[in-house]
Design a protein around this motif. Structure first.
Motif, PDB file in Angstrom:
ATOM      1  N   PHE A 267       0.839  -1.196   0.000  1.00 48.21           N
ATOM      2  CA  PHE A 267       0.000   0.000   0.000  1.00 48.21           C
ATOM      3  C   PHE A 267       0.874   1.246   0.000  1.00 48.21           C
ATOM      4  CE2 PHE A 267      -1.935  -3.360   2.608  1.00 48.21           C
ATOM      5  CZ  PHE A 267      -3.006  -3.681   1.786  1.00 48.21           C
ATOM      6  N   PRO A 268       0.452   2.278  -0.715  1.00 46.19           N
ATOM      7  CA  PRO A 268       1.298   3.476  -0.838  1.00 46.19           C
ATOM      8  C   PRO A 268       1.334   4.365   0.403  1.00 46.19           C
ATOM      9  CG  PRO A 268      -0.707   3.701  -2.143  1.00 46.19           C
ATOM     10  CD  PRO A 268      -0.731   2.328  -1.571  1.00 46.19           C
ATOM     11  N   ARG A 269       0.526   4.049   1.405  1.00 45.98           N
ATOM     12  CA  ARG A 269       0.568   4.853   2.637  1.00 45.98           C
ATOM     13  C   ARG A 269       0.634   3.934   3.855  1.00 45.98           C
ATOM     14  NH1 ARG A 269       0.549  10.282   1.861  1.00 45.98           N
ATOM     15  NH2 ARG A 269       0.032  10.652  -0.314  1.00 45.98           N
ATOM     16  N   ASP A 270       1.278   4.412   4.903  1.00 44.15           N
ATOM     17  CA  ASP A 270       1.326   3.606   6.121  1.00 44.15           C
ATOM     18  C   ASP A 270       0.130   3.918   7.024  1.00 44.15           C
ATOM     19  OD1 ASP A 270       1.815   5.948   7.509  1.00 44.15           O
ATOM     20  OD2 ASP A 270       3.931   5.505   7.901  1.00 44.15           O
ATOM     21  N   LEU A 271       0.152   3.397   8.229  1.00 37.20           N
ATOM     22  CA  LEU A 271      -0.991   3.550   9.128  1.00 37.20           C
ATOM     23  C   LEU A 271      -1.239   4.989   9.541  1.00 37.20           C
ATOM     24  CD1 LEU A 271      -0.197   0.445  11.333  1.00 37.20           C
ATOM     25  CD2 LEU A 271      -2.056   0.671   9.666  1.00 37.20           C
ATOM     26  N   HIS A 272      -0.199   5.823   9.387  1.00 34.73           N
ATOM     27  CA  HIS A 272      -0.362   7.230   9.737  1.00 34.73           C
ATOM     28  C   HIS A 272      -0.489   8.093   8.491  1.00 34.73           C
ATOM     29  CE1 HIS A 272       0.805   5.774  13.634  1.00 34.73           C
ATOM     30  NE2 HIS A 272       1.914   5.282  13.101  1.00 34.73           N
ATOM     31  N   GLN A 273      -0.800   7.443   7.370  1.00 29.61           N
ATOM     32  CA  GLN A 273      -0.983   8.149   6.092  1.00 29.61           C
ATOM     33  C   GLN A 273       0.301   8.723   5.506  1.00 29.61           C
ATOM     34  OE1 GLN A 273      -3.782   7.941   4.288  1.00 29.61           O
ATOM     35  NE2 GLN A 273      -4.449   6.615   5.959  1.00 29.61           N
ATOM     36  N   ASN A 274       1.450   8.316   6.022  1.00 33.99           N
ATOM     37  CA  ASN A 274       2.704   8.746   5.402  1.00 33.99           C
ATOM     38  C   ASN A 274       2.977   7.888   4.180  1.00 33.99           C
ATOM     39  OD1 ASN A 274       3.320  10.611   7.516  1.00 33.99           O
ATOM     40  ND2 ASN A 274       3.844   8.825   8.784  1.00 33.99           N
ATOM     41  N   PRO A 275       3.580   8.480   3.137  1.00 34.43           N
ATOM     42  CA  PRO A 275       3.856   7.692   1.937  1.00 34.43           C
ATOM     43  C   PRO A 275       4.831   6.544   2.206  1.00 34.43           C
ATOM     44  CG  PRO A 275       4.795   9.908   1.757  1.00 34.43           C
ATOM     45  CD  PRO A 275       3.981   9.878   3.002  1.00 34.43           C
ATOM     46  N   VAL A 276       4.625   5.436   1.520  1.00 29.94           N
ATOM     47  CA  VAL A 276       5.505   4.262   1.643  1.00 29.94           C
ATOM     48  C   VAL A 276       5.997   3.894   0.253  1.00 29.94           C
ATOM     49  CG1 VAL A 276       5.626   1.836   2.312  1.00 29.94           C
ATOM     50  CG2 VAL A 276       4.148   3.385   3.593  1.00 29.94           C
TER      51      VAL A 276
END
Ligand code: CTP
Length: 321
Positions: A267-276
């Motif tokens: 997924f392009p975002r982590d649990l805190h909505q930061n980009p991955v």
């Protein structure tokens, strides 16, 4: 306990990947449940998978079963064939590299950017057997991904994607150094899956022989892919083509008591909505796994998440202590 334990419960996974529309129940769950290994379930899964495949056998074709000059039909491109070269034959193992192997704990390291700044290196290296995918680099990322490797996979396309098809001496040398750094580990090359990689596999085999590279080569059996797919289909996980990561988990159930997954996060975002990042080590983009592609990573992830919640495996998607 580490932060990963606390961070994983049903409410901590992206709701977007769950199409069932019952997210509300997630929010009503208590916010933290500690992960516990479910030995009974792990053994049950091992047994079920053994009905479809045996990792000890299917991890590699053995010398006795083929000879140079034999013709093989690719698993995914049935109309195309390849020849078993002298070099490939020479590198086939005589006995399974997993023969009678049993480990208390294994790490399977996927390549997601979720690993960056995870500090999981030490924890990963603390496992008895460490599996990595597609020759992903370790040295520069040791703090987050660890250094140990007991088995590493290599799709033929990696030679192109990460080593510029060995166009010049610089890339050849870079690739050679990577091979040399694998000392004693198992190098697992799916040579019979899809057409187009024959030449690359030949280059690699050639380098291994010429430079006396100290690795145990393995070339997965022709039946492996269908068997793995069959197992998951039976469990209602409808995957077209299992990813390397899922293949490794399926194989590992045979010889690992406890299985820990790292770097699985499509997924392009982590649990805190930061980009991955898609990969922790390069700039490949997410479109690569679109629905049109051969893989269905989010679907696989959901299946793995369910197994995590039942204690059959541990999915690490947070920082390590
Ligand atoms: N993976 C993941 N999330 C990502 C990237 C990778 O969960 N963002 C997992 C997948 O199971 C994948 C494995 O890590 O198979 C190794 O990653 P990679 O080398 O990128 O595999 P791909 O080349 O994308 O896919 P495959 O080798 O299976 O064709």
């Amino acid at each position: 306990s580490n932060r990963g334990d606390l961070a994983i419960n049903e409410s901590s996974f992206p709701a977007a990947m769950d199409r069932s529309n019952d997210n509300i129940k997630y929010h009503m769950k208590p916010s933290s449940t500690k992960w516990r290994h479910n030995q009974t379930l792990s053994l049950k899964i091992r047994k079920q998978i053994l009905h479809f495949l045996d990792a000890e056998r299917d991890i590699s074709v053995l010398k006795g079963t083929l000879k140079p000059g034999d013709i093989i039909h690719y698993v995914f491109d049935r109309d195309s064939t390849m020849n078993i070269s002298k070099n490939l034959y020479e590198l086939l193992p005589r006995t399974s590299p997993l023969k009678n192997k049993h480990f208390k704990t294994c790490a399977i390291v996927g390549n997601s950017g979720i690993l960056l700044n995870s500090g999981c290196g030490k924890e990963i290296d603390s496992h008895d057997f460490v599996i990595r995918c597609n020759l992903a680099p370790v040295e520069e990322y040791g703090r987050d991904v660890g250094m140990k490797t007991h088995l590493v996979t290599m799709n033929p396309s990696v030679v192109q994607r990460a080593f510029e098809d060995l166009v010049n001496d610089t890339w050849k040398e870079k690739f050679l150094q990577r091979l040399k750094s694998l000392n004693e580990s198992i190098l697992w090359i799916p040579a019979f899956m899809a057409k187009g990689g024959e030449e690359r596999v030949e280059w690699v085999n050639d380098l291994i022989i010429k430079h006396h590279i100290n690795v145990h080569t393995a070339y997965p059996s022709l039946r492996l892919l269908h068997a793995v797919r069959g197992y998951w289909l039976t469990n209602k996980v409808h995957i077209k083509r299992p990813t390397t990561g899922l293949l490794m988990y399926t194989l590992a159930t045979r010889f690992c008591n406890r299985i820990y997954l790292y770097g699985f996060w499509p997924f392009p975002r982590d649990l805190h909505q930061n980009p991955v990042k898609y990969h922790y080590y390069d700039s490949l983009k997410y479109g690569y796994t679109s629905q049109a592609g051969p893989h269905a990573m989010p679907l696989e992830f959901k299946a793995l998440k369910n197994l995590h919640l039942q204690g059959a495996l541990k999915l690490n998607v947070a920082e390590c202590e």
